[in-house]
Write a protein that holds these residues in place. Structure first.
Motif, PDB file in Angstrom:
ATOM      1  N   VAL A   1      11.850  -2.970   0.245  1.00 10.08           N
ATOM      2  CA  VAL A   1      12.541  -1.923  -0.505  1.00 10.08           C
ATOM      3  C   VAL A   1      11.523  -0.941  -1.045  1.00 10.08           C
ATOM      4  O   VAL A   1      10.468  -1.336  -1.555  1.00 10.08           O
ATOM      5  CB  VAL A   1      13.357  -2.518  -1.672  1.00 10.08           C
ATOM      6  N   PHE A   2      11.851   0.334  -0.959  1.00 12.86           N
ATOM      7  CA  PHE A   2      11.033   1.412  -1.513  1.00 12.86           C
ATOM      8  C   PHE A   2      11.876   2.154  -2.555  1.00 12.86           C
ATOM      9  O   PHE A   2      13.033   2.479  -2.304  1.00 12.86           O
ATOM     10  CB  PHE A   2      10.581   2.375  -0.414  1.00 12.86           C
ATOM     11  N   GLY A   3      11.283   2.375  -3.723  1.00  7.91           N
ATOM     12  CA  GLY A   3      12.009   3.044  -4.798  1.00  7.91           C
ATOM     13  C   GLY A   3      12.521   2.101  -5.863  1.00  7.91           C
ATOM     14  O   GLY A   3      13.178   2.529  -6.810  1.00  7.91           O
ATOM     15  N   ALA A   4      12.214   0.822  -5.759  1.00  8.20           N
ATOM     16  CA  ALA A   4      12.600  -0.171  -6.767  1.00  8.20           C
ATOM     17  C   ALA A   4      11.534  -1.263  -6.770  1.00  8.20           C
ATOM     18  O   ALA A   4      11.017  -1.620  -5.702  1.00  8.20           O
ATOM     19  CB  ALA A   4      13.967  -0.766  -6.457  1.00  8.20           C
ATOM     20  N   PRO A   5      11.197  -1.806  -7.934  1.00  5.73           N
ATOM     21  CA  PRO A   5      11.747  -1.474  -9.255  1.00  5.73           C
ATOM     22  C   PRO A   5      11.198  -0.179  -9.852  1.00  5.73           C
ATOM     23  O   PRO A   5      11.697   0.300 -10.851  1.00  5.73           O
ATOM     24  CB  PRO A   5      11.304  -2.667 -10.100  1.00  5.73           C
ATOM     25  N   SER A   6      10.131   0.383  -9.246  1.00  6.58           N
ATOM     26  CA  SER A   6       9.566   1.624  -9.759  1.00  6.58           C
ATOM     27  C   SER A   6      10.060   2.792  -8.928  1.00  6.58           C
ATOM     28  O   SER A   6      10.196   2.704  -7.698  1.00  6.58           O
ATOM     29  CB  SER A   6       8.030   1.573  -9.723  1.00  6.58           C
ATOM     30  N   GLU A   7      10.315   3.913  -9.594  1.00  5.62           N
ATOM     31  CA  GLU A   7      10.826   5.092  -8.909  1.00  5.62           C
ATOM     32  C   GLU A   7       9.771   5.669  -7.976  1.00  5.62           C
ATOM     33  O   GLU A   7       8.573   5.672  -8.273  1.00  5.62           O
ATOM     34  CB  GLU A   7      11.250   6.143  -9.933  1.00  5.62           C
TER      35      GLU A   7
ATOM     36  N   ASP B   1       0.818  -1.217   0.000  1.00  3.26           N
ATOM     37  CA  ASP B   1       0.000   0.000   0.000  1.00  3.26           C
ATOM     38  C   ASP B   1       0.848   1.262   0.000  1.00  3.26           C
ATOM     39  O   ASP B   1       0.393   2.314  -0.464  1.00  3.26           O
ATOM     40  CB  ASP B   1      -0.938   0.021   1.206  1.00  3.26           C
ATOM     41  N   HIS B   2       2.066   1.180   0.517  1.00  5.85           N
ATOM     42  CA  HIS B   2       2.949   2.348   0.577  1.00  5.85           C
ATOM     43  C   HIS B   2       3.975   2.361  -0.553  1.00  5.85           C
ATOM     44  O   HIS B   2       4.958   3.117  -0.492  1.00  5.85           O
ATOM     45  CB  HIS B   2       3.658   2.401   1.929  1.00  5.85           C
ATOM     46  N   GLY B   3       3.752   1.539  -1.580  1.00  8.17           N
ATOM     47  CA  GLY B   3       4.611   1.576  -2.749  1.00  8.17           C
ATOM     48  C   GLY B   3       5.905   0.806  -2.627  1.00  8.17           C
ATOM     49  O   GLY B   3       6.797   0.952  -3.465  1.00  8.17           O
TER      50      GLY B   3
END
Length: 440
Positions: free
Chosen positions: A317-323, A301-303
């Motif tokens: 991990v936050f920020g991978a694979p999508s920015e 839910d938090h990306g």
């Protein structure tokens, strides 16, 4: 009398390949009916243009066409209303998840060409047999049969072609019957001449049916590939993350990596060994599933993505694979919600008293596929990961549940207001101390 049946009756479930294919066929049939309705409007416009437009035509012939106008437009209007009714009915079936039964489609494949034959018959009566048969009217069968390919059925297109050919030949027989041949009209009054055109009409229906059959087969193959891909993403997503699974399925097999700004989270269950010693293996698995289930949803839910399970914890991990431009803020909000959801589970008596340790650090890491063509894993490696793991271990030293590095605190700004400044902390395996903050 049933004119329709559920779309899933051919495949068993709404998500089955048979049901999806039937849904595509009904949508294609509705498109065919809609285009045919537009074609009829164009025929009406052409008929009006031939009478009232600047068309070079003998006055006598123009008067005959004018006399036939009410009947021709009347028949085309009836057919237009028939197609509009069919379009509305098919739309309702699609909304309700139904499809027409096959015999209804067969009857329709017979009725539609008969409308065109009726228009041709009226023209023969009013403008004369030779003018009607030699004019443009018989050619209206061909665009209609071309559209029959959208029925996605070889048999239906063939039925339409045969019906059109029979109607055309019957009209031709009565048109030329009894007419005397002259040198200039020998071919026009020869029934075999029109018989050959009838064969061409059948062949047109057959060709359109073959195209429709191929389109249906390709549609089925595309749906099968899409279903298998969705199934792969679903199964693969249980092991990594739906977003990672989708990216890996579209990525080339080259084992290359890329640098990314990421925020790494490590979550660990405190005193898990003592907790596990008092439970049976099945109870331990059930406990971990009850605990990790809500956590995984919170991370998604938090990306973020849960990249690895580590027995009694996991790495996210936050920020991978999508920015993610707010990766640190999202990670902090995620960590706080994980702690809150765990407290709620404990308060509700769904899990035994549980205390977590969470460490967060943000920085540059290498992300990408590691492994071979037979077995790959999407991973995140680098000093950022190592520091985040050491920060999580430091929660034991400070008896804290959530520690973040100064890099995380700096990106979060007001979101970490009230944090306890722990200063520079020596972390095991790290050459330099890291400035840590304790969040509540």
């Amino acid at each position: 009398m049933n004119l329709s049946r559920p779309l899933d009756s051919a495949g068993g479930t709404d998500d089955s390949l048979g049901g999806s294919l039937a849904f595509g066929v009904v949508k294609s049939e509705r498109q065919r009916v809609g285009v045919l309705a537009v074609l009829i409007v164009l025929l009406i416009a052409a008929l009006l243009w031939s009478v009232f437009g600047p068309v070079v035509m003998q006055p006598e012939l123009r008067e005959k066409v004018r006399a036939s106008l009410p009947f021709g437009i009347g028949m085309l209007t009836v057919m237009f209303l028939y197609e509009c009714t069919s379009f509305g009915w098919l739309t309702q079936l699609i909304r309700k998840g139904y499809e027409p039964v096959y015999w209804v489609r067969v009857v329709n494949a017979v009725i539609e060409p008969l409308f065109f034959t009726a228009v041709l018959a009226f023209l023969i009566v009013f403008v004369g047999p030779l003018n009607g048969m030699a004019g443009p009217a018989p050619y209206i069968y061909f665009p209609y049969l071309a559209l029959s390919a959208l029925s996605l059925s070889l048999r239906l297109s063939l039925v339409s072609g045969i019906t059109a050919a029979i109607g055309f030949n019957v009209a031709a027989f009565f048109a030329v019957h009894g007419l005397e041949a002259t040198p200039s009209t020998a071919v026009l009054v020869s029934f075999p001449h029109y018989g050959m055109k009838g064969i061409l009409i059948v062949l047109t229906g057959l060709a359109a049916g073959y195209v429709g059959h191929r389109l249906r087969k390709q549609l089925g193959e595309s749906l099968k590939v899409a279903r298998e891909r969705d199934r792969a993403v679903s199964i693969f997503g249980q092991h990594v993350s739906p977003s990672v699974a989708d990216r890996l399925l579209h990525q080339s097999v080259e084992l290359t990596g890329e640098e990314r700004q990421v925020c790494v989270m490590f979550v660990d269950i405190r005193d898990f060994s003592n907790l596990a010693a008092a439970k049976l293996p099945g109870e331990i698995v059930e406990y971990l599933n009850q605990l990790f289930g809500p956590m995984i949803q919170v991370v998604n839910d938090h990306g973020g993505i849960v990249n690895k399970f580590l027995g009694d914890g996991f790495m996210a991990v936050f920020g991978a694979p999508s920015e993610d431009l707010k990766l640190a803020r999202n990670a902090v909000a995620c960590a706080r919600e994980i702690l809150s959801s765990t407290d709620r589970l404990v308060a509700a008596g769904e899990i035994p008293p549980t205390r977590l340790g969470i460490g967060l650090h943000v920085g540059v890491a290498i992300t990408g596929n590691v492994g071979s063509e037979q077995r790959k894993e999407y991973t995140v490696i680098g000093d950022t990961v190592n520091v985040a793991a050491r920060i999580e271990q430091a929660t034991k030293q400070f008896r804290a549940q959530l520690l973040v590095s100064d890099a995380v605190a700096e990106q979060c700004g007001p979101d970490v207001a009230g944090a306890v400044d722990l200063g520079l902390v020596e972390l095991k395996g790290q050459p330099k101390p890291v400035h840590l903050y304790q969040l509540v």
